[in-house]
Write a protein that holds these residues in place. Structure first.
Motif, PDB file in Angstrom:
ATOM      1  N   VAL A 152       0.845  -1.199   0.000  1.00 12.96           N
ATOM      2  CA  VAL A 152       0.000   0.000   0.000  1.00 12.96           C
ATOM      3  C   VAL A 152       0.880   1.250   0.000  1.00 12.96           C
ATOM      4  O   VAL A 152       0.604   2.218  -0.712  1.00 12.96           O
ATOM      5  CB  VAL A 152      -0.969  -0.014   1.207  1.00 12.96           C
ATOM      6  CG1 VAL A 152      -1.671   1.316   1.349  1.00 12.96           C
ATOM      7  CG2 VAL A 152      -1.985  -1.137   1.043  1.00 12.96           C
ATOM      8  N   ARG A 153       1.958   1.239   0.783  1.00 16.33           N
ATOM      9  CA  ARG A 153       2.877   2.386   0.807  1.00 16.33           C
ATOM     10  C   ARG A 153       3.519   2.590  -0.565  1.00 16.33           C
ATOM     11  O   ARG A 153       3.643   3.713  -1.037  1.00 16.33           O
ATOM     12  CB  ARG A 153       3.948   2.185   1.874  1.00 16.33           C
ATOM     13  CG  ARG A 153       3.485   2.564   3.266  1.00 16.33           C
ATOM     14  CD  ARG A 153       4.661   2.650   4.222  1.00 16.33           C
ATOM     15  NE  ARG A 153       5.362   1.372   4.367  1.00 16.33           N
ATOM     16  CZ  ARG A 153       5.027   0.431   5.250  1.00 16.33           C
ATOM     17  NH1 ARG A 153       4.022   0.618   6.063  1.00 16.33           N
ATOM     18  NH2 ARG A 153       5.704  -0.698   5.314  1.00 16.33           N
ATOM     19  N   ARG A 154       3.906   1.487  -1.221  1.00 18.48           N
ATOM     20  CA  ARG A 154       4.496   1.591  -2.560  1.00 18.48           C
ATOM     21  C   ARG A 154       3.502   2.182  -3.547  1.00 18.48           C
ATOM     22  O   ARG A 154       3.855   3.030  -4.349  1.00 18.48           O
ATOM     23  CB  ARG A 154       4.946   0.215  -3.044  1.00 18.48           C
ATOM     24  CG  ARG A 154       6.319  -0.136  -2.602  1.00 18.48           C
ATOM     25  CD  ARG A 154       6.834  -1.325  -3.387  1.00 18.48           C
ATOM     26  NE  ARG A 154       7.317  -2.288  -2.419  1.00 18.48           N
ATOM     27  CZ  ARG A 154       7.147  -3.585  -2.472  1.00 18.48           C
ATOM     28  NH1 ARG A 154       6.497  -4.124  -3.463  1.00 18.48           N
ATOM     29  NH2 ARG A 154       7.634  -4.364  -1.559  1.00 18.48           N
ATOM     30  N   LEU A 155       2.251   1.733  -3.493  1.00 20.74           N
ATOM     31  CA  LEU A 155       1.232   2.257  -4.406  1.00 20.74           C
ATOM     32  C   LEU A 155       0.970   3.731  -4.156  1.00 20.74           C
ATOM     33  O   LEU A 155       0.778   4.509  -5.094  1.00 20.74           O
ATOM     34  CB  LEU A 155      -0.064   1.453  -4.265  1.00 20.74           C
ATOM     35  CG  LEU A 155      -0.061   0.070  -4.899  1.00 20.74           C
ATOM     36  CD1 LEU A 155      -1.362  -0.657  -4.576  1.00 20.74           C
ATOM     37  CD2 LEU A 155       0.099   0.176  -6.402  1.00 20.74           C
ATOM     38  N   SER A 156       0.962   4.155  -2.894  1.00 20.65           N
ATOM     39  CA  SER A 156       0.727   5.566  -2.605  1.00 20.65           C
ATOM     40  C   SER A 156       1.908   6.413  -3.075  1.00 20.65           C
ATOM     41  O   SER A 156       1.733   7.536  -3.537  1.00 20.65           O
ATOM     42  CB  SER A 156       0.463   5.780  -1.115  1.00 20.65           C
ATOM     43  OG  SER A 156       1.602   5.444  -0.359  1.00 20.65           O
ATOM     44  N   ASP A 157       3.135   5.870  -3.002  1.00 25.10           N
ATOM     45  CA  ASP A 157       4.305   6.598  -3.512  1.00 25.10           C
ATOM     46  C   ASP A 157       4.220   6.760  -5.025  1.00 25.10           C
ATOM     47  O   ASP A 157       4.525   7.826  -5.558  1.00 25.10           O
ATOM     48  CB  ASP A 157       5.603   5.866  -3.141  1.00 25.10           C
ATOM     49  CG  ASP A 157       5.889   5.882  -1.639  1.00 25.10           C
ATOM     50  OD1 ASP A 157       5.267   6.724  -0.947  1.00 25.10           O
ATOM     51  OD2 ASP A 157       6.683   5.053  -1.176  1.00 25.10           O
ATOM     52  N   VAL A 158       3.806   5.719  -5.732  1.00 25.12           N
ATOM     53  CA  VAL A 158       3.658   5.784  -7.186  1.00 25.12           C
ATOM     54  C   VAL A 158       2.579   6.805  -7.551  1.00 25.12           C
ATOM     55  O   VAL A 158       2.741   7.593  -8.473  1.00 25.12           O
ATOM     56  CB  VAL A 158       3.317   4.386  -7.751  1.00 25.12           C
ATOM     57  CG1 VAL A 158       2.901   4.477  -9.209  1.00 25.12           C
ATOM     58  CG2 VAL A 158       4.505   3.455  -7.591  1.00 25.12           C
ATOM     59  N   GLU A 160       1.659   9.418  -5.843  1.00 21.39           N
ATOM     60  CA  GLU A 160       2.178  10.769  -5.585  1.00 21.39           C
ATOM     61  C   GLU A 160       3.125  11.208  -6.685  1.00 21.39           C
ATOM     62  O   GLU A 160       3.128  12.367  -7.102  1.00 21.39           O
ATOM     63  CB  GLU A 160       2.884  10.806  -4.232  1.00 21.39           C
ATOM     64  CG  GLU A 160       1.963  10.765  -3.050  1.00 21.39           C
ATOM     65  CD  GLU A 160       2.709  10.701  -1.725  1.00 21.39           C
ATOM     66  OE1 GLU A 160       3.955  10.829  -1.719  1.00 21.39           O
ATOM     67  OE2 GLU A 160       2.034  10.521  -0.692  1.00 21.39           O
ATOM     68  N   ASP A 161       3.955  10.289  -7.164  1.00 21.50           N
ATOM     69  CA  ASP A 161       4.891  10.618  -8.243  1.00 21.50           C
ATOM     70  C   ASP A 161       4.139  10.971  -9.523  1.00 21.50           C
ATOM     71  O   ASP A 161       4.556  11.875 -10.269  1.00 21.50           O
ATOM     72  CB  ASP A 161       5.848   9.457  -8.500  1.00 21.50           C
ATOM     73  CG  ASP A 161       6.843   9.273  -7.363  1.00 21.50           C
ATOM     74  OD1 ASP A 161       7.007  10.223  -6.559  1.00 21.50           O
ATOM     75  OD2 ASP A 161       7.430   8.167  -7.274  1.00 21.50           O
ATOM     76  N   GLU A 162       3.056  10.286  -9.824  1.00 20.90           N
ATOM     77  CA  GLU A 162       2.271  10.572 -11.022  1.00 20.90           C
ATOM     78  C   GLU A 162       1.576  11.923 -10.924  1.00 20.90           C
ATOM     79  O   GLU A 162       1.401  12.604 -11.926  1.00 20.90           O
ATOM     80  CB  GLU A 162       1.241   9.469 -11.260  1.00 20.90           C
ATOM     81  CG  GLU A 162       1.865   8.168 -11.732  1.00 20.90           C
ATOM     82  CD  GLU A 162       0.823   7.081 -11.914  1.00 20.90           C
ATOM     83  OE1 GLU A 162      -0.361   7.329 -11.684  1.00 20.90           O
ATOM     84  OE2 GLU A 162       1.218   5.963 -12.304  1.00 20.90           O
ATOM     85  N   GLU A 163       1.175  12.316  -9.708  1.00 19.79           N
ATOM     86  CA  GLU A 163       0.516  13.607  -9.530  1.00 19.79           C
ATOM     87  C   GLU A 163       1.505  14.756  -9.710  1.00 19.79           C
ATOM     88  O   GLU A 163       1.151  15.822 -10.175  1.00 19.79           O
ATOM     89  CB  GLU A 163      -0.126  13.683  -8.138  1.00 19.79           C
ATOM     90  CG  GLU A 163      -1.353  12.851  -8.005  1.00 19.79           C
ATOM     91  CD  GLU A 163      -1.941  12.926  -6.597  1.00 19.79           C
ATOM     92  OE1 GLU A 163      -1.431  13.693  -5.759  1.00 19.79           O
ATOM     93  OE2 GLU A 163      -2.924  12.203  -6.359  1.00 19.79           O
ATOM     94  N   ASN A 164       2.767  14.551  -9.322  1.00 22.07           N
ATOM     95  CA  ASN A 164       3.796  15.609  -9.422  1.00 22.07           C
ATOM     96  C   ASN A 164       4.313  15.650 -10.813  1.00 22.07           C
ATOM     97  O   ASN A 164       4.361  16.037 -11.719  1.00 22.07           O
ATOM     98  CB  ASN A 164       4.953  15.355  -8.467  1.00 22.07           C
ATOM     99  CG  ASN A 164       4.497  15.463  -7.027  1.00 22.07           C
ATOM    100  OD1 ASN A 164       3.555  16.171  -6.736  1.00 22.07           O
ATOM    101  ND2 ASN A 164       5.174  14.737  -6.150  1.00 22.07           N
TER     102      ASN A 164
END
Length: 164
Positions: A152-158, A160-164
């Motif tokens: 879940v942490r990995r998916l949330s990091d991905v 966030e990266d797509e939003e930036n």
């Protein structure tokens, strides 16, 4: 020229608005009856019951009531009989015993229900244990697993990266 009409409906059709309204009416009435009546069945002594859903048949003559027993004396397991592992023994205070007690009192509850609701027919009541509470607990345990938390942490990091 012949018109092409397909009377077959695609996919499953859910309950009608009438069935949903009748189910909610019966659910609310049953909650009031169970709260106000002193039920004499030993399986229901000291146990509070939550009625989570009532599903009505299309003709509104049968109702399936999904219940979850609450209380300190409710034990959630059904044990296997030692002499024959395929046979089960209902443990006193288990949800299966509470549901059986409600089914034994279904005619009494139907009579009380007839006095409260304003319907042409009072439906026959059948009580079943609601397994959605068990499913929710199982899902909570899965999400609490450290391996799942890591994913879940990995998916949330991905994300966030797509939003930036």
């Amino acid at each position: 020229m012949k018109r092409h009409t397909d009377n077959k409906k695609s996919g499953p059709v859910g309950p009608s608005q009438r069935q949903l309204r009748a189910g909610e009416l019966i659910r609310h009435a049953l909650v009031d009856i169970l709260r106000g009546e002193e039920l004499v069945d030993p399986a229901l002594a000291g146990i509070s019951v939550t009625i989570s859903e009532v599903r009505m048949s299309a003709d509104l003559k049968h109702a399936i009531c999904f219940v979850e027993p609450l209380g300190a004396s409710v034990t959630p397991q059904v044990e296997r009989e030692p002499s024959s592992p395929s046979r089960t023994v209902v443990v006193p205070g288990s949800p299966a015993e509470v549901v059986a007690g409600l089914n034994r009192l279904s005619k009494f509850l139907r009579g009380r229900l007839a006095k409260v609701i304003d319907m042409k027919f009072t439906p026959d009541l059948k009580f079943l244990h609601d397994e959605t509470f068990n499913s929710a607990t199982y899902m909570d345990r899965l999400f609490a697993d450290p391996r799942v938390q890591q994913d879940v942490r990995r998916l949330s990091d991905v994300a966030e990266d797509e939003e930036n």
